[in-house]
Design a protein around this motif. Structure first.
Motif, mmCIF file in Angstrom:
data_model
loop_
_atom_site.group_PDB
_atom_site.id
_atom_site.type_symbol
_atom_site.label_atom_id
_atom_site.label_comp_id
_atom_site.label_asym_id
_atom_site.label_seq_id
_atom_site.Cartn_x
_atom_site.Cartn_y
_atom_site.Cartn_z
ATOM 1 N N PHE A 1 -1.019 10.037 -28.205
ATOM 2 C CA PHE A 1 -1.910 8.884 -28.160
ATOM 3 C C PHE A 1 -3.346 9.346 -27.907
ATOM 4 C CE2 PHE A 1 -3.700 5.275 -25.586
ATOM 5 C CZ PHE A 1 -3.823 4.398 -26.643
ATOM 6 N N ILE A 2 -4.282 8.493 -28.354
ATOM 7 C CA ILE A 2 -5.678 8.864 -28.202
ATOM 8 C C ILE A 2 -6.083 8.931 -26.735
ATOM 9 C CG2 ILE A 2 -6.463 6.472 -28.375
ATOM 10 C CD1 ILE A 2 -8.883 7.500 -29.947
ATOM 11 N N GLY A 3 -5.479 8.060 -25.950
ATOM 12 C CA GLY A 3 -5.752 8.116 -24.512
ATOM 13 C C GLY A 3 -4.624 8.854 -23.802
ATOM 14 N N ASN A 4 -4.568 8.720 -22.490
ATOM 15 C CA ASN A 4 -3.519 9.376 -21.712
ATOM 16 C C ASN A 4 -2.416 8.369 -21.400
ATOM 17 O OD1 ASN A 4 -1.899 10.579 -19.778
ATOM 18 N ND2 ASN A 4 -3.605 11.647 -18.782
ATOM 19 N N ASP B 1 0.147 14.040 -24.896
ATOM 20 C CA ASP B 1 0.824 13.068 -25.756
ATOM 21 C C ASP B 1 0.062 12.877 -27.058
ATOM 22 O OD1 ASP B 1 -1.280 11.152 -25.334
ATOM 23 O OD2 ASP B 1 -0.388 10.712 -23.378
#
Ligand code: CA
Length: 484
Positions: free
Chosen positions: A421-424, A419
């Motif tokens: 986004f910086i995280g999951n 994705d």
């Protein structure tokens, strides 16, 4: 001269003799009476004559000019008798009148007696009616008393329940206070963890931005928060106790269960559900399909009852019986129960899309049992090497478009972050999806009962344009069908 003549003669003779004797006798009497007159100066003689007594049988006639007799009936006597008779007649008439009057009175008396009997009968009838009314009123009074008793009992019960409800409210308030305190403690602990994490890795995990879409129609009337999620199921995955912990990720693959015979067609496999329909299978149910490039047949649910039929169901959510917090392999090959909740698998969906031009239909059902839909004019996935990237056509429907922002995105699971986004995003939304950063829809998220849920990172089954990010849908179906 005959005998008859002689007889006549004798009778005549006898007649004459009789007359002569009578004459003799009368003459003698006169002579006797006259005798004293002739010789009265000389001597007095008395004679006694016996005269046969005569009986008076006829009417007595008074001879005019004769000497009145004291026994003789006079005209005055007759007048008196007549007067008496007329008087008696008048009395008789008077008596007759009296008798007539008495008869009328008797009749009236009879009528009066009859009326009296009728009146008695009527009075008896009225008395019986009165008794009946009294008894009935007494019964009514009894029923009224019973009803009053019941009302009193109900009121008492209501008061008791109200009291009980107030007690429960007080307990609920106390529990809410405890929960709030715990939330504060958890917040503090989380902050502490973040500090420790930042000290250790210098990159604290930041959750994705919350969905900011405010839907026009929020499908709830009474917002209520609940953390009842993922009802117990036969798969035995861990029950989630709070939105922060989330369900444990599952690594199991698609379990092929023995399908019930009623909804299962043993024929096939078909290219897809439209092919099954074209082959004469007009009933919705489980079918075997084998896309052209697929190595093995797949069990799917074919929906033949909506929009002309021929729809292949690639995802179903309806009761939280299957855990959707899974890894890449699971999402690639598919999992769940075909007659319940399931995910067909990215590989299968991709192979289906390779056969031709398909369109996509998303069905949503809220907790008011209202159904809305979003349809996209085209749909296919890119191959696994492209992360099963999503390719969508134009939107049409009444659920709002919460998927176009995911168009062109690769699929992300908790173990494969594709994705933006910086995280999951799969980690925060607890599912697998074509996340952006992270997105407006999360149809593989956590199934929350009741709709509105409380969660830090919006991990429910949401469709932001219908209900927002904190409303978890009751039911979802994602279907594809070849374009006509
Ligand atoms: Ca990412």
């Amino acid at each position: 001269m005959g005998i008859r003549a002689w007889s006549i003669f004798v009778l005549v003779a006898l007649s004459f003799w009789g007359n002569s004797q009578a004459l003799t006798k009368n003459t003698l009497l006169s002579r006797i009476r006259r005798a004293p007159e002739a010789s009265g100066e000389t001597r007095k003689c008395s004679y006694t004559f016996l005269v046969p007594e005569q009986k008076i049988t006829g009417p007595i006639c008074a001879a005019r000019g004769q000497v009145p007799d004291k026994d003789r009936v006079t005209r005055l006597d007759v007048a008196a008798v007549r007067d008496l008779l007329s008087k008696q007649r008048r009395e008789m008439e008077t008596l007759k009148l009296v008798v007539d009057v008495d008869g009328n009175m008797v009749n009236e008396m009879k009528l009066l007696r009859k009326e009296s009997r009728n009146m008695n009968s009527r009075v008896t009838q009225l008395y019986m009616q009165l008794l009946h009314e009294i008894i009935r009123k007494r019964d009514n009074s009894l029923e009224l008393a019973q009803l009053e008793t019941r009302v009193l009992n109900a009121t008492t019960e209501s008061l008791r329940l109200a009291s009980r409800y107030r007690e429960l409210e007080a307990k609920y308030a106390a529990l809410s206070a405890i929960v709030n305190n715990q939330s504060v403690v958890i917040g503090m602990l989380e902050e502490r963890c973040m500090q420790v994490y930042s000290q250790r890795y210098e990159q604290p995990p930041v959750g994705p931005p919350l969905v900011q879409v405010v839907p026009e129609n929020i499908p709830v009337h009474v917002p209520r928060f609940t953390n009842e999620i993922q009802r117990d199921n036969t798969r035995g995955f861990a029950r989630d106790r709070g939105s922060r912990s989330g369900p444990s990720p599952t690594t199991g693959s698609l379990e092929v269960q023995k399908p019930p015979q009623s909804n299962f067609s043993a024929e096939g496999p078909f290219r897809d559900c439209l092919a099954a329909q074209d082959a004469g299978h007009a009933t919705s149910g489980m079918y075997l399909i084998k896309p052209d490039e697929s190595e093995r047949p797949l069990q799917v649910w074919c929906e033949q009852g909506i929009d002309g039929g021929g729809w292949t169901v690639i995802q179903t959510r309806r009761d939280g019986s299957v855990n959707f917090f899974r890894n890449w392999e699971n999402y690639k090959s598919g999992f769940g129960n075909v007659d319940g909740e399931y995910w067909l698998g990215l590989e299968g969906i991709y192979k289906l899309g390779r056969q031709g031009d398909y369109k996509l239909l998303v069905e949503l059902e809220d907790w008011m049992n209202k159904k809305v839909y979003a349809q996209y004019s085209s749909f296919h996935l890119e191959p696994e090497s492209e992360g099963f990237r999503l390719r969508l056509g134009t939107y049409q429907g009444n659920a709002g478009d919460s998927l176009s922002s995911h168009n062109g995105k690769q699929f992300t699971t908790l173990d494969r972050d594709k994705d933006a986004f910086i995280g999951n995003c799969a980690h925060f939304h607890k599912g697998g999806w074509w996340y952006n950063a992270c997105g407006q829809s999360n149809l593989n998220g956590v199934w929350y009962a009741g709709g509105v849920y409380r969660s830090k990172f919006q991990d429910g089954i949401f469709w932001a344009d219908y209900g927002g990010g904190f409303y978890s849908m009751k039911g979802v179906r994602v279907l594809i069908r070849p374009i006509d």
